[in-house]
Every structure is written in structure tokens, then in C-alpha cells.
Design a protein around this motif. Structure first.
Motif, PDB file in Angstrom:
ATOM      1  N   UNK A  13       8.567  -9.935  21.384  1.00  0.00           N
ATOM      2  CA  UNK A  13       8.143  -8.542  21.603  1.00  0.00           C
ATOM      3  C   UNK A  13       8.961  -7.543  20.812  1.00  0.00           C
ATOM      4  N   UNK A  14      10.235  -7.875  20.556  1.00  0.00           N
ATOM      5  CA  UNK A  14      11.062  -6.968  19.751  1.00  0.00           C
ATOM      6  C   UNK A  14      10.551  -6.876  18.328  1.00  0.00           C
ATOM      7  N   UNK A  15      10.134  -8.031  17.774  1.00  0.00           N
ATOM      8  CA  UNK A  15       9.565  -8.035  16.424  1.00  0.00           C
ATOM      9  C   UNK A  15       8.239  -7.286  16.405  1.00  0.00           C
ATOM     10  N   UNK A  16       7.398  -7.550  17.413  1.00  0.00           N
ATOM     11  CA  UNK A  16       6.076  -6.931  17.467  1.00  0.00           C
ATOM     12  C   UNK A  16       6.170  -5.418  17.620  1.00  0.00           C
ATOM     13  N   UNK A  17       7.204  -4.946  18.289  1.00  0.00           N
ATOM     14  CA  UNK A  17       7.374  -3.502  18.469  1.00  0.00           C
ATOM     15  C   UNK A  17       7.540  -2.792  17.134  1.00  0.00           C
ATOM     16  N   UNK A  18       8.124  -3.478  16.167  1.00  0.00           N
ATOM     17  CA  UNK A  18       8.311  -2.876  14.838  1.00  0.00           C
ATOM     18  C   UNK A  18       7.073  -3.048  13.958  1.00  0.00           C
ATOM     19  N   UNK A  19       6.293  -4.103  14.212  1.00  0.00           N
ATOM     20  CA  UNK A  19       5.123  -4.392  13.385  1.00  0.00           C
ATOM     21  C   UNK A  19       3.890  -3.622  13.836  1.00  0.00           C
ATOM     22  N   UNK A  20       3.694  -3.518  15.150  1.00  0.00           N
ATOM     23  CA  UNK A  20       2.454  -2.941  15.689  1.00  0.00           C
ATOM     24  C   UNK A  20       2.122  -1.535  15.187  1.00  0.00           C
ATOM     25  N   UNK A  21       3.097  -0.641  14.975  1.00  0.00           N
ATOM     26  CA  UNK A  21       2.718   0.696  14.470  1.00  0.00           C
ATOM     27  C   UNK A  21       1.994   0.654  13.126  1.00  0.00           C
ATOM     28  N   UNK A  22       2.257  -0.373  12.316  1.00  0.00           N
ATOM     29  CA  UNK A  22       1.633  -0.465  10.992  1.00  0.00           C
ATOM     30  C   UNK A  22       0.149  -0.812  11.072  1.00  0.00           C
ATOM     31  N   UNK A  23      -0.293  -1.355  12.222  1.00  0.00           N
ATOM     32  CA  UNK A  23      -1.712  -1.709  12.351  1.00  0.00           C
ATOM     33  C   UNK A  23      -2.608  -0.467  12.318  1.00  0.00           C
ATOM     34  N   UNK A  24      -2.060   0.669  12.704  1.00  0.00           N
ATOM     35  CA  UNK A  24      -2.856   1.900  12.756  1.00  0.00           C
ATOM     36  C   UNK A  24      -3.321   2.347  11.367  1.00  0.00           C
ATOM     37  N   UNK A  25      -2.595   1.886  10.334  1.00  0.00           N
ATOM     38  CA  UNK A  25      -2.953   2.273   8.966  1.00  0.00           C
ATOM     39  C   UNK A  25      -4.303   1.686   8.539  1.00  0.00           C
ATOM     40  N   UNK A  26      -4.713   0.596   9.197  1.00  0.00           N
ATOM     41  CA  UNK A  26      -5.919  -0.120   8.768  1.00  0.00           C
ATOM     42  C   UNK A  26      -7.096   0.057   9.726  1.00  0.00           C
ATOM     43  N   UNK A  27      -6.944   0.956  10.687  1.00  0.00           N
ATOM     44  CA  UNK A  27      -8.023   1.219  11.643  1.00  0.00           C
ATOM     45  C   UNK A  27      -8.504   2.662  11.457  1.00  0.00           C
ATOM     46  N   UNK A  28      -9.820   2.891  11.304  1.00  0.00           N
ATOM     47  CA  UNK A  28     -10.903   1.900  11.314  1.00  0.00           C
ATOM     48  C   UNK A  28     -10.906   1.032  10.058  1.00  0.00           C
TER      49      UNK A  28
END
Length: 220
Positions: free
Chosen positions: A112-127
Motif C-alpha cells: 500500500x505504501x508503494x501504491x500510495x505513490x503510484x495511484x495519483x498518476x492514474x488520473x493523468x490517463x482518465x478518461x
């Protein structure tokens, strides 16, 4: 096909019920995130983000296997012990899938610590607007904390070979593909089968048996 690759594919397939329950919502969200201008490319985009996910699994498998290969070569760490660890995690995975012992859920917290840093970048590709952005989003999605993935990674660890480690996770990812495609494409019959309690319990028992077998052959 190498037995380990085939077995990894089967483990992914048997764990598909877990994928439907845990990642079905994410898969549905990603499908609905396809922009209106890309509707005619819907199927290509769905496959693209799923193969982005599998690409990440393969990369992580290669990294983990590289680490264990260095340990085996430089400090003489016994491969049999690595295979035993993989077998133990397969047993824990089976117990987790069957919801008989949930210790593996604690392992998910480690990611979860790794995912906390990665997840914000997903917003760049949505939609999602094109196949490239779908693949990139899927590649990020592949780092989502998951006990099923972590258990299979111990198998890559036990391989102590970069190529084999990557291929184990690649074939595992292919095994999970039918479940998540069924969610994205709305194939109700497949989704119902994979999430059915009887299927999940049977799959769980088979994974436990294979974990025991993995431990036994480590010392033969």
C-alpha cells in the motif's frame, strides 16, 4: 510449454474469482472511463489496459527473480528454500481464496505504501482517449496491492532466473484475463461462474494441494 508457466496460468485462472470480487469494480471503472471519442475502439482499449497490467506483472517478476538469482550466486542462498517459501505462499493463497485463513491480507498492506505513490498518476490517463493511454493506465494498475499477485511473485523469486521470473508472471496474468475481460465486456455467465462459491472453494483446495506439492518437490 514449461510446466511452471502452465501452472502459473492455471493459478491465475483458479484465482479469477478473487479477481472478480477484488478488481471487478476497478475494471468496470476503467471501462466507463473510455471517452466518447474512443467508443469505436472499446475492445482494443480494454485489451490494451489489461495487457498493460500483465506487462507490469512481468516486469515485477523479472525484478524479483533477478534479486533471488543474485542472492543464489553471490551468497549461495539455497534455491530449495526459495521454492519452499513459494509453496508456503501458495498454501496461504489457497486458504485465502477459500476464506479459511486470511493471513495473506496482511501481506497486501505491504504494497500500500508503494501504491500510495503510484495511484495519483492514474488520473493523468482518465478518461481513456487512446490505446497508448489505456496501456499506460493498465501498467500502473498492475502495481495495485494484491495477495494473489504477491503469492505468485514468490514463484518468480524461486525461479532465480530473470526470463523465467518474467514469464511466470506473464502466464499468470494471462490466466486472470478471462475473469477481468468478462467484467469489462459484461459477460454475466462467465463472471457468475468465476465468483460462484463452489468454484472458489474448489479452486482454493487445488491451490493448497499444489502448494504442498511444490514444497515436496523442492527437496527431491
Amino acid at each position: 510449454m514449461n510446466l511452471d508457466f502452465f501452472s502459473a496460468f492455471v493459478i491465475g485462472l483458479l484465482g479469477s474469482g478473487h479477481c472478480v470480487v477484488m478488481c471487478g469494480g476497478i475494471s468496470t471503472m476503467l471501462t466507463t472511463a473510455i471517452s466518447d471519442t474512443a467508443r469505436h475502439k472499446k475492445y482494443a482499449i480494454i485489451f490494451a489496459y489489461n495487457f498493460g497490467r500483465i506487462a507490469s506483472y512481468s516486469l515485477i517478476g523479472a525484478l524479483v527473480a533477478f534479486t533471488s538469482s543474485m542472492a543464489a550466486k553471490n551468497i549461495g542462498f539455497p534455491v530449495a528454500i526459495l521454492k519452499t517459501i513459494a509453496g508456503v505462499f501458495l498454501i496461504l493463497l489457497g486458504l485465502y481464496l477459500g476464506q479459511w485463513l486470511m493471513w495473506l491480507s496482511r501481506v497486501e498492506h505491504l504494497g500500500k505504501n508503494i501504491w500510495r505513490h503510484i495511484s495519483p498518476h492514474t488520473k493523468k490517463f482518465i478518461p481513456i482517449k487512446n490505446i497508448k493511454s489505456a496501456f499506460a493506465l493498465g501498467a500502473l494498475w498492475g502495481w495495485l496491492p494484491c495477495g494473489l499477485v504477491y503469492s505468485t511473485l514468490t514463484w518468480s523469486l524461486a525461479s532465480a532466473d530473470v526470463l523465467n521470473g518474467a514469464l511466470i508472471m506473464f502466464f499468470f496474468g494471462l490466466g486472470t484475463l478471462p475473469a477481468l475481460l468478462s467484467v469489462s465486456l459484461g459477460t454475466i455467465s462467465v463472471k457468475s461462474l468465476l465468483s460462484h462459491t463452489l468454484f472458489r472453494k474448489l479452486a482454493a483446495m487445488l491451490v493448497v494441494i499444489y502448494g504442498i506439492y511444490t514444497i515436496l518437490i523442492a527437496y527431491l
